[in-house]
Write a protein that holds these residues in place. Structure first.
Motif, PDB file in Angstrom:
ATOM      1  N   VAL A 198       0.807  -1.246   0.102  1.00  0.00           N
ATOM      2  CA  VAL A 198      -0.034  -0.123  -0.045  1.00  0.00           C
ATOM      3  C   VAL A 198       1.063   1.117   0.092  1.00  0.00           C
ATOM      4  N   ILE A 199       2.197   1.275   0.943  1.00  0.00           N
ATOM      5  CA  ILE A 199       2.903   2.223   0.514  1.00  0.00           C
ATOM      6  C   ILE A 199       3.325   2.793  -0.584  1.00  0.00           C
ATOM      7  N   LEU A 200       3.595   1.631  -1.413  1.00  0.00           N
ATOM      8  CA  LEU A 200       4.170   1.721  -2.724  1.00  0.00           C
ATOM      9  C   LEU A 200       3.205   2.555  -3.660  1.00  0.00           C
ATOM     10  N   ARG A 201       1.718   1.846  -3.601  1.00  0.00           N
ATOM     11  CA  ARG A 201       0.656   2.451  -4.120  1.00  0.00           C
ATOM     12  C   ARG A 201       0.461   4.012  -3.948  1.00  0.00           C
ATOM     13  N   ILE A 202       0.674   4.273  -2.650  1.00  0.00           N
ATOM     14  CA  ILE A 202       0.457   5.769  -2.039  1.00  0.00           C
ATOM     15  C   ILE A 202       1.429   6.366  -2.455  1.00  0.00           C
ATOM     16  N   LEU A 203       2.759   6.187  -2.333  1.00  0.00           N
ATOM     17  CA  LEU A 203       3.890   7.093  -2.844  1.00  0.00           C
ATOM     18  C   LEU A 203       3.665   7.320  -4.504  1.00  0.00           C
ATOM     19  N   ILE A 204       3.222   6.421  -5.226  1.00  0.00           N
ATOM     20  CA  ILE A 204       3.214   6.650  -6.648  1.00  0.00           C
ATOM     21  C   ILE A 204       1.661   7.367  -7.021  1.00  0.00           C
ATOM     22  N   PHE A 205       0.753   7.123  -6.350  1.00  0.00           N
ATOM     23  CA  PHE A 205      -0.278   7.795  -6.475  1.00  0.00           C
ATOM     24  C   PHE A 205      -0.425   9.279  -6.314  1.00  0.00           C
ATOM     25  N   VAL A 206       0.168   9.655  -5.030  1.00  0.00           N
ATOM     26  CA  VAL A 206       0.280  10.903  -4.597  1.00  0.00           C
ATOM     27  C   VAL A 206       1.202  11.603  -5.313  1.00  0.00           C
ATOM     28  N   TYR A 207       2.362  10.980  -5.683  1.00  0.00           N
ATOM     29  CA  TYR A 207       3.574  11.700  -6.207  1.00  0.00           C
ATOM     30  C   TYR A 207       3.210  12.000  -7.695  1.00  0.00           C
ATOM     31  N   VAL A 208       2.747  11.022  -8.350  1.00  0.00           N
ATOM     32  CA  VAL A 208       2.600  11.148  -9.629  1.00  0.00           C
ATOM     33  C   VAL A 208       1.237  12.360  -9.750  1.00  0.00           C
ATOM     34  N   GLY A 209       0.210  12.104  -8.883  1.00  0.00           N
ATOM     35  CA  GLY A 209      -0.913  13.267  -8.798  1.00  0.00           C
ATOM     36  C   GLY A 209      -0.382  14.593  -8.622  1.00  0.00           C
ATOM     37  N   LEU A 210       0.286  14.763  -7.395  1.00  0.00           N
ATOM     38  CA  LEU A 210       0.902  15.959  -7.024  1.00  0.00           C
ATOM     39  C   LEU A 210       1.534  16.513  -8.578  1.00  0.00           C
ATOM     40  N   THR A 211       2.592  15.814  -8.981  1.00  0.00           N
ATOM     41  CA  THR A 211       3.344  16.331 -10.058  1.00  0.00           C
ATOM     42  C   THR A 211       2.159  16.808 -11.278  1.00  0.00           C
ATOM     43  N   LEU A 212       1.287  16.020 -11.456  1.00  0.00           N
ATOM     44  CA  LEU A 212       0.302  16.549 -12.752  1.00  0.00           C
ATOM     45  C   LEU A 212      -0.163  17.738 -12.175  1.00  0.00           C
ATOM     46  N   VAL A 213      -0.901  17.692 -11.099  1.00  0.00           N
ATOM     47  CA  VAL A 213      -1.869  18.964 -10.886  1.00  0.00           C
ATOM     48  C   VAL A 213      -0.794  20.164 -10.806  1.00  0.00           C
ATOM     49  N   THR A 214       0.313  20.106 -10.296  1.00  0.00           N
ATOM     50  CA  THR A 214       1.291  21.204 -10.015  1.00  0.00           C
ATOM     51  C   THR A 214       1.569  21.572 -11.512  1.00  0.00           C
ATOM     52  N   THR A 215       1.901  20.733 -12.682  1.00  0.00           N
ATOM     53  CA  THR A 215       2.071  21.067 -13.941  1.00  0.00           C
ATOM     54  C   THR A 215       1.086  21.727 -14.405  1.00  0.00           C
ATOM     55  N   LEU A 216      -0.301  21.376 -14.420  1.00  0.00           N
ATOM     56  CA  LEU A 216      -1.277  22.014 -14.958  1.00  0.00           C
ATOM     57  C   LEU A 216      -1.428  23.353 -14.324  1.00  0.00           C
ATOM     58  N   LEU A 217      -1.193  23.595 -12.991  1.00  0.00           N
ATOM     59  CA  LEU A 217      -1.509  24.850 -12.250  1.00  0.00           C
ATOM     60  C   LEU A 217      -0.212  25.974 -12.717  1.00  0.00           C
ATOM     61  N   LEU A 218       0.829  25.263 -12.987  1.00  0.00           N
ATOM     62  CA  LEU A 218       2.101  26.267 -13.378  1.00  0.00           C
ATOM     63  C   LEU A 218       1.830  26.805 -14.736  1.00  0.00           C
ATOM     64  N   LYS A 219       1.341  25.846 -15.525  1.00  0.00           N
ATOM     65  CA  LYS A 219       0.931  25.948 -17.058  1.00  0.00           C
ATOM     66  C   LYS A 219      -0.198  27.035 -16.986  1.00  0.00           C
ATOM     67  N   LEU A 220      -1.110  27.132 -16.093  1.00  0.00           N
ATOM     68  CA  LEU A 220      -2.243  28.101 -16.086  1.00  0.00           C
ATOM     69  C   LEU A 220      -1.479  29.366 -15.622  1.00  0.00           C
ATOM     70  N   ALA A 221      -0.470  29.483 -14.729  1.00  0.00           N
ATOM     71  CA  ALA A 221       0.050  30.610 -14.225  1.00  0.00           C
ATOM     72  C   ALA A 221       1.063  31.202 -15.116  1.00  0.00           C
ATOM     73  N   GLY A 222       1.028  30.522 -16.261  1.00  0.00           N
ATOM     74  CA  GLY A 222       1.798  31.494 -17.474  1.00  0.00           C
ATOM     75  C   GLY A 222       3.024  30.821 -17.715  1.00  0.00           C
ATOM     76  N   MET A 223       3.646  29.898 -17.292  1.00  0.00           N
ATOM     77  CA  MET A 223       4.645  28.961 -17.598  1.00  0.00           C
ATOM     78  C   MET A 223       4.571  28.019 -19.058  1.00  0.00           C
ATOM     79  N   CYS A 224       5.622  28.051 -19.723  1.00  0.00           N
ATOM     80  CA  CYS A 224       5.281  27.281 -20.681  1.00  0.00           C
ATOM     81  C   CYS A 224       5.356  25.821 -20.406  1.00  0.00           C
ATOM     82  N   TRP A 225       4.853  24.785 -21.250  1.00  0.00           N
ATOM     83  CA  TRP A 225       4.715  23.481 -20.803  1.00  0.00           C
ATOM     84  C   TRP A 225       6.002  22.761 -20.374  1.00  0.00           C
ATOM     85  N   PHE A 226       7.029  23.044 -20.920  1.00  0.00           N
ATOM     86  CA  PHE A 226       8.254  22.453 -20.478  1.00  0.00           C
ATOM     87  C   PHE A 226       8.515  22.991 -18.938  1.00  0.00           C
TER      88      PHE A 226
END
Lengths: 470, 260
Positions: free
Chosen positions: A167-195
């Motif tokens: 479960v720890i493994l699932r948590i790490l991957i779920f939270v980690y990947v999820g957090l990265t994707l959400v942050t990417t989207l928000l940073l893009k909306l804040a005006g950064m380029c996708w890269f």
């Protein structure tokens, strides 16, 4: 299998290179990917699958994975050239995989996008832990994982939140990947380029602090970008199991955690104190301006990220010592941050309080609890031993740094920054400087401190005790 | 797990094949990358050499035209020999210098040395044209010799020094190209070096695995079979790898039990 995953990320970086008009990093990344994959796959041709591994083998796999990952991580840098001498490549690779974020690059913007993406990938892979990938992939699940996680996760993290390792493994991957994707989207909306959005999200969620610009986050000069990064870093500094529990609505969530309360309160109080100090000393013209910078830097340093929006070398002595304290304590156990961890600070504080109580009431039976759970004596002993070892390591690091010509501030803060996997320190390695001026021996020392800090000291040292293997 | 099983290779022949194939692919791939980078090195070197050669040729042409003009001017204005051949030489040199400067100007995008060279050569050519057309106010007090010494010679030296500046300036504009060349050369060499190190590791691993999983069990089986035939010690060999060796061991054991 760790190497195969690293090779996959190298290939992805080569893909980024290809998309960007086949920049100069394309062939170095492609070749490195092939070499790494070959090194990873070759033993599979012969070595039979182990049904059960021993604790010693577990230690060897974990520590070995980190070392091997850091070695193959050098390949793209070495092949590309530029500022990357063998020692610089080793430093940068270790810094990435240990999510330290310290750099030897004078001109980050000179790197092609493929190589920048690879640099962030090392941090992202390191964030979740090279071993986590190995555990997901290793066919022999069950007891093996528990043995391995003993090295990777701190004892406190496991004792407080008893999840099954799978479960720890699932948590790490779920939270980690999820957090990265959400942050990417928000940073893009804040005006950064996708890269930039993707790379900064990867860097923030792994609490690494690598950037794509020479001026770090200061380049964007955007409050919204800073707020998003503050949120991402703060969340990445909390126990991932707790984040998962909060998301799925369990009782033991972040709002009930004593450790998280201490962690957030500590950052808030220190930010306000630093802001007031900066404002009263006229470093910045207004209090909101001071608060903006102090909050960002306190969160960045406490979570061991190391992003910067100001030159902290110009800050007051009070601000500097508070930031160094944050660099030493850092965030919560079970997160991607390094350092001593708030959990240990909390336990140490409670142990001191209990000790004082025992002096007043010698016959009293006083137990140390965190979140209502009584902590074993063995856990408390481990905490004390770790804190002592941690302080000794910082001192040794400082002595070595000063021995090779660094001034006290640079030597001490570099030692703290490397051991705690923060990255930037003060003086010659301040938030707007880097480690390029360090002689090779100090770069090697810094990389060693990063590895020791990442593997919580004992995990790494144990590998080198010959008697242990007999 | 099932995906991982796909990666598991069984069979002695397959293992050997994949082992050697890995080494061959490693050599091939690193060789190809090096070949590609060396190709780029070759192209870059050719570009730099051609640019350098062309710059030197242009500068040579300018100097040659300038000298031809100077010789003719000395004969005409200082010695006083106004024969047609000198006038032709002057006209020809004006044309040659103007053409060479025009070519240099067209080749370099941003070089202040070329701009000033264009300006100075135009002034010199205009001076000579004025002299040839008789537009100069020459008197007994201000003779053609005085004009040569006071005006022409200075301008001639000026243009000559600008040609030198152009030549060094044009060479220095090749700096970035040279840097690129050195980077490409580094990228051509490093993959081979890293590949060699990796190959060394792979070959050592290959040797180790062959030794542990094939040679040692065969030697053990040989010894055990020898012991059985000589001293009737039971044939018993432990083999970890599941392939033809296990079959061989089982067949020997079957043979031994049949003999008993």
């Amino acid at each position: 299998m760790v190497l195969v995953f690293i090779a996959a990320f190298m290939l992805a970086s080569a893909g980024v290179s290809l998309v960007n008009n086949t920049d100069s990093a394309y062939y170095p990344l492609l070749l490195s990917s092939f070499l790494t994959a070959l090194l990873g796959v070759f033993p599979l041709i012969f070595v039979p699958r182990a049904e059960q591994i021993k604790t010693k083998e577990g230690y060897c796999i974990v520590v070995g994975s980190w070392l091997v990952a850091c070695i193959v991580g050098m390949f793209p840098y070495l092949t590309w050239g530029g500022e990357f001498s063998p020692m610089n490549a080793w430093f940068e690779s270790v810094s990435g995989f240990t999510t330290t974020g310290a750099s030897i690059l004078n001109d980050v913007e000179d790197l092609p996008r493929g190589l920048l993406f690879w640099r962030m990938s090392t941090a992202w892979i390191g964030g979740i832990g090279v071993v986590m990938f190995a555990l997901v992939i290793l066919p022999s699940m069950g007891k093996n994982k528990l043995l391995l996680s003993n090295v990777e996760l701190s004892t406190i993290a496991k004792d407080n939140y008893k999840y099954r390792t799978q479960v720890i493994l699932r948590i790490l991957i779920f939270v980690y990947v999820g957090l990265t994707l959400v942050t990417t989207l928000l940073l893009k909306l804040a005006g950064m380029c996708w890269f930039d959005a993707a790379t900064h999200a990867m860097s923030a969620c792994s609490t690494c602090g690598f950037g794509t610009k020479n001026a770090s986050v200061a380049f964007f000069d955007s409050v919204s970008v800073e707020v998003i990064l503050i949120a991402a870093m703060t969340l990445a500094g909390i126990h991932f199991g707790l984040l998962y529990a909060t998301i799925i609505g369990r009782r033991n969530n972040i709002f009930r955690s004593e450790v998280v309360r201490v962690y957030l309160c500590m950052m808030l109080v220190i930010s306000i104190v630093i802001a007031m100090s900066l404002w009263s000393d006229d470093v910045y013209s207004s209090f909101p301006e001071s608060l903006r910078r102090s909050v960002f830097h306190v969160v960045s340093v406490t979570t061991t990220s190391g992003f910067a929006i100001a030159d902290t070398n110009t800050w007051t002595s009070l601000a500097v010592i508070l930031l160094i304290s944050c660099s030493t304590i850092c965030a919560c156990a079970g997160s991607t941050s390094g350092g001593m961890k708030v959990d240990r600070l909390l336990l140490s504080g409670k142990m001191i309080r209990n000790r004082l109580k025992l002096q007043q009431h010698p016959n009293a039976v006083i137990r140390t609890k965190v979140d209502g759970i009584v902590q074993d004596d063995s856990v408390l002993n481990t905490v004390v031993i770790f804190v002592v070892a941690y302080i000794m390591l910082i001192l040794i690091g400082t002595i070595v740094n000063t021995m090779f010509g660094q001034d006290l501030m640079t030597g001490f803060s570099a030692s703290v920054a490397c051991t705690s996997n923060v990255g930037p320190g003060f003086g010659g390695v301040g938030s707007m400087n880097n480690y390029s001026d360090f002689p090779s021996v100090l770069k090697f020392n810094g990389a060693l401190l990063m590895l020791l800090g990442r593997l919580e000291i004992f995990g790494f040292i144990q590998l080198f005790f010959i008697r242990y293997w007999k | 797990m099932s995906r991982l099983k796909l990666l598991t290779i069984t069979g002695m022949r397959k293992r050997m094949f994949v082992g050697f194939l890995s080494i061959i692919l490693l050599l091939f791939f690193s060789g190809m990358v090096s070949l590609f980078e060396l190709g780029r090195v070759s192209n870059d070197t050719e570009e730099i050499l051609l640019a350098s050669k062309s710059n030197v040729e242009l500068a040579g042409e300018m100097i040659s035209a300038l000298n031809e003009q100077n010789d003719a001017m000395i004969c005409m204005s200082v010695i006083g020999d106004s024969s047609e051949s000198y006038r032709d030489a002057c006209k020809r040199s004006i044309e040659r210098l103007a053409n060479a400067v025009r070519l240099a100007d067209g080749r370099v995008d941003d070089n202040s040395a070329v701009d000033s060279l264009v300006m100075r050569s135009n002034i010199l050519n205009a001076m000579v044209t004025d002299y040839l057309d008789g537009n100069l106010m020459l008197t007994d007090e201000y003779s053609s010799q005085d004009w040569y010494v006071d005006s022409y010679k200075d301008e001639y030296l000026n243009v000559a020094s600008h040609i030198t500046s152009y030549m060094t300036g044009a060479q220095s504009t090749l700096g970035p190209e040279v840097n690129r060349l050195s980077r490409t050369a580094y990228r051509a060499v490093t993959p081979v070096f890293i590949s060699l190190v990796v190959m060394l590791v792979v070959v050592l691993m290959f040797y180790y695995f062959l030794s542990v999983y094939y040679i040692r069990p065969i030697l053990r089986m040989n010894k055990s079979l020898g012991d059985y035939l000589t001293f009737k010690v039971p044939f018993d060999v432990g083999i970890t790898l599941r392939d033809e060796l296990v079959e061989l061991k089982e067949r020997i054991m079957a043979l031994v039990s049949r003999m008993q």
